[in-house]
Design an enzyme around this catalytic site. Structure first.
Site, PDB file in Angstrom:
ATOM      1  N   GLY A 111     -10.017   0.423   4.914  1.00  0.00           N
ATOM      2  CA  GLY A 111     -10.086  -0.684   3.963  1.00  0.00           C
ATOM      3  C   GLY A 111      -8.721  -1.296   3.660  1.00  0.00           C
ATOM      4  O   GLY A 111      -8.631  -2.457   3.267  1.00  0.00           O
ATOM      5  N   GLU A 114      -8.141  -3.610   6.452  1.00  0.00           N
ATOM      6  CA  GLU A 114      -9.109  -4.703   6.245  1.00  0.00           C
ATOM      7  C   GLU A 114      -8.637  -5.645   5.133  1.00  0.00           C
ATOM      8  O   GLU A 114      -8.813  -6.853   5.220  1.00  0.00           O
ATOM      9  CB  GLU A 114     -10.493  -4.120   5.937  1.00  0.00           C
ATOM     10  CG  GLU A 114     -11.112  -3.446   7.168  1.00  0.00           C
ATOM     11  CD  GLU A 114     -12.398  -2.706   6.857  1.00  0.00           C
ATOM     12  OE1 GLU A 114     -12.361  -1.792   6.005  1.00  0.00           O
ATOM     13  OE2 GLU A 114     -13.432  -3.028   7.461  1.00  0.00           O
ATOM     14  N   GLU A 134     -12.232   4.752  10.714  1.00  0.00           N
ATOM     15  CA  GLU A 134     -13.572   5.048  10.178  1.00  0.00           C
ATOM     16  C   GLU A 134     -14.435   5.913  11.083  1.00  0.00           C
ATOM     17  O   GLU A 134     -15.170   6.775  10.599  1.00  0.00           O
ATOM     18  CB  GLU A 134     -14.310   3.742   9.855  1.00  0.00           C
ATOM     19  CG  GLU A 134     -13.853   3.056   8.573  1.00  0.00           C
ATOM     20  CD  GLU A 134     -12.645   2.153   8.752  1.00  0.00           C
ATOM     21  OE1 GLU A 134     -12.000   2.212   9.821  1.00  0.00           O
ATOM     22  OE2 GLU A 134     -12.351   1.383   7.829  1.00  0.00           O
TER      23      GLU A 134
HETATM   24  N1  COA Z   1      -9.516   8.052  -0.079  1.00  0.00           N
HETATM   25  C1  COA Z   1      -9.339   8.931  -1.059  1.00  0.00           C
HETATM   26  N2  COA Z   1      -8.212   9.636  -1.218  1.00  0.00           N
HETATM   27  C2  COA Z   1      -7.241   9.436  -0.319  1.00  0.00           C
HETATM   28  C3  COA Z   1      -7.354   8.551   0.751  1.00  0.00           C
HETATM   29  C4  COA Z   1      -8.566   7.820   0.859  1.00  0.00           C
HETATM   30  N3  COA Z   1      -8.767   6.928   1.814  1.00  0.00           N
HETATM   31  N4  COA Z   1      -6.225   8.583   1.492  1.00  0.00           N
HETATM   32  C5  COA Z   1      -5.419   9.469   0.901  1.00  0.00           C
HETATM   33  N5  COA Z   1      -6.015   9.995  -0.185  1.00  0.00           N
HETATM   34  C6  COA Z   1      -5.497  11.011  -1.124  1.00  0.00           C
HETATM   35  C7  COA Z   1      -5.543  12.403  -0.532  1.00  0.00           C
HETATM   36  O1  COA Z   1      -6.838  12.955  -0.698  1.00  0.00           O
HETATM   37  C8  COA Z   1      -4.488  13.094  -1.357  1.00  0.00           C
HETATM   38  O2  COA Z   1      -5.015  13.354  -2.631  1.00  0.00           O
HETATM   39  P1  COA Z   1      -4.786  14.838  -3.318  1.00  0.00           P
HETATM   40  O3  COA Z   1      -3.291  14.967  -3.416  1.00  0.00           O
HETATM   41  O4  COA Z   1      -5.480  14.711  -4.631  1.00  0.00           O
HETATM   42  O5  COA Z   1      -5.393  15.813  -2.371  1.00  0.00           O
HETATM   43  C9  COA Z   1      -3.434  12.004  -1.544  1.00  0.00           C
HETATM   44  O6  COA Z   1      -4.116  10.767  -1.349  1.00  0.00           O
HETATM   45  C10 COA Z   1      -2.287  12.098  -0.565  1.00  0.00           C
HETATM   46  O7  COA Z   1      -2.802  12.080   0.748  1.00  0.00           O
HETATM   47  P2  COA Z   1      -2.473  13.197   1.842  1.00  0.00           P
HETATM   48  O8  COA Z   1      -3.589  13.224   2.838  1.00  0.00           O
HETATM   49  O9  COA Z   1      -2.126  14.482   1.181  1.00  0.00           O
HETATM   50  O10 COA Z   1      -1.156  12.571   2.486  1.00  0.00           O
HETATM   51  P3  COA Z   1      -0.591  12.845   3.969  1.00  0.00           P
HETATM   52  O11 COA Z   1       0.780  12.277   3.978  1.00  0.00           O
HETATM   53  O12 COA Z   1      -0.783  14.253   4.371  1.00  0.00           O
HETATM   54  O13 COA Z   1      -1.535  11.942   4.925  1.00  0.00           O
HETATM   55  C11 COA Z   1      -2.786   9.963   5.558  1.00  0.00           C
HETATM   56  C12 COA Z   1      -1.538  10.537   4.826  1.00  0.00           C
HETATM   57  C13 COA Z   1      -2.835   8.471   5.259  1.00  0.00           C
HETATM   58  C14 COA Z   1      -2.641  10.202   7.069  1.00  0.00           C
HETATM   59  C15 COA Z   1      -4.044  10.683   5.037  1.00  0.00           C
HETATM   60  O14 COA Z   1      -4.043  10.629   3.616  1.00  0.00           O
HETATM   61  C16 COA Z   1      -5.353  10.084   5.507  1.00  0.00           C
HETATM   62  O15 COA Z   1      -5.729  10.277   6.660  1.00  0.00           O
HETATM   63  N6  COA Z   1      -6.071   9.362   4.623  1.00  0.00           N
HETATM   64  C17 COA Z   1      -7.364   8.816   4.915  1.00  0.00           C
HETATM   65  C18 COA Z   1      -7.266   7.587   5.801  1.00  0.00           C
HETATM   66  C19 COA Z   1      -8.629   7.081   6.137  1.00  0.00           C
HETATM   67  O16 COA Z   1      -9.409   7.697   6.838  1.00  0.00           O
HETATM   68  N7  COA Z   1      -8.936   5.880   5.643  1.00  0.00           N
HETATM   69  C20 COA Z   1     -10.160   5.203   5.937  1.00  0.00           C
HETATM   70  C21 COA Z   1     -11.126   5.412   4.851  1.00  0.00           C
HETATM   71  S1  COA Z   1     -12.660   4.604   5.247  1.00  0.00           S
END
Ligand code: COA
Length: 259
Positions: A111, A114, A134
């Site tokens: 998103g 997007e 996704e």
């Molecule tokens: N939705 C909800 N929470 C999210 C999020 C999302 N899309 N992306 C990150 N967060 C949260 C994590 O759960 C974490 O929360 P917490 O500390 O309470 O556990 C916090 O943000 C930090 O993220 P974290 O994953 O620990 O950071 P990282 O540096 O290890 O990784 C990313 C960064 C961006 C690679 C990883 O957060 C990620 O893959 N996020 C999801 C991306 C995704 O799939 N987006 C599409 C959604 S449809």
């Protein structure tokens, strides 16, 4: 009412910062609603000429829709989530009559990408990473990603990005045409503002018509050339057109009334 998840710095160039850094600025329902409200207000406010959207912190623009909010959704709820989000935010931005620029300051995933793609154009910092992950969650992009990514980067690249769920770096995004410029993080807002400065010198009325005409190219059943003809004609009835042409003939800078 104040906002909880965004910061609005209201000015001629208004900056809206998505501010949930502990969740990497993930878009939950409330953030989408706040963004809608702030954008609607900015569109109505005659003093606002350009809107910049960015994320707080140095790590993320927006790391996607908030996964924790939809993990238990049904088929019906999933469809509604996409429809509501598109209506309130993504389509809303694309059709806003004022320029909206994404200043992508880190992860722009799902998103988040997007959202950046719904903006009229994008500037990225060199630490930015972009992707539509996704399918790695068992779902597809639902906020316009399957439509806007191929428009911006071409079908083959979009298919690869979506199918692999991978991320591209800022320079690759520039090479793909997904972002217009790549600068260092500390220069990102300055560069974006300097581009916005160039925009605000021009006729806001003409810019609104230009946004409408360019968008028409991507709308089903709409002849963009017809829309252009109509929008072009419309400009001749505006005070900005009189001022712009008069200023040129008088060899002075135009001072557009924005009407
Ligand atoms: N939705 C909800 N929470 C999210 C999020 C999302 N899309 N992306 C990150 N967060 C949260 C994590 O759960 C974490 O929360 P917490 O500390 O309470 O556990 C916090 O943000 C930090 O993220 P974290 O994953 O620990 O950071 P990282 O540096 O290890 O990784 C990313 C960064 C961006 C690679 C990883 O957060 C990620 O893959 N996020 C999801 C991306 C995704 O799939 N987006 C599409 C959604 S449809």
């Amino acid at each position: 009412m104040g906002y909880q998840n965004i910061i609005v710095d209201k000015d001629t160039i208004t900056t809206i910062t998505i501010n949930r850094p502990s969740k990497l600025n993930a878009l939950n329902k409330q953030t989408i609603e706040e963004l809608h409200k702030a954008l609607k207000k900015a569109e109505k406010n005659d003093t606002v000429k350009v809107i910049i959207i960015t994320g707080s912190g140095e790590k993320a623009f927006v790391a996607g829709a908030d996964i924790s909010e939809f993990a238990n959704f049904s088929v019906k709820e999933g469809g509604k989530l996409a429809a509501k989000g598109q209506e309130l935010l993504f389509d809303f931005i694309e059709h806003l009559s004022k320029p909206v620029i994404a200043a992508v300051n880190g992860f722009a995933l799902g998103g988040g990408l997007e959202l950046a793609m719904a903006c009229h154009f994008r500037i990225a910092s060199d630490n930015a990473k972009m992707g539509l992950p996704e399918v790695s969650l068992g779902v597809i992009p639902g906020y316009g990603g399957t439509q806007r990514l191929p428009q911006l980067v071409g079908k083959g690249r979009a298919m690869e990005m979506i199918m692999t769920a991978g991320m591209i770096d800022a320079n690759t995004a520039k090479e793909y045409g997904l972002v217009n410029h790549v600068v260092s993080l500390d220069q990102l807002l300055e560069t974006t503002n300097s581009i916005a400065d160039k925009i605000i010198r021009n006729s806001s009325v003409a810019i609104a018509q230009a946004i409408n005409a360019v968008n028409a190219n991507y709308e089903d059943g709409v002849d963009g050339y017809d829309v252009e003809i109509e929008s072009f004609g419309h400009c001749f009835g505006t005070e900005d057109f009189k001022e712009g042409t008069t200023a040129f003939l008088e060899k002075r800078k135009a001072n557009f009334p924005g009407k």
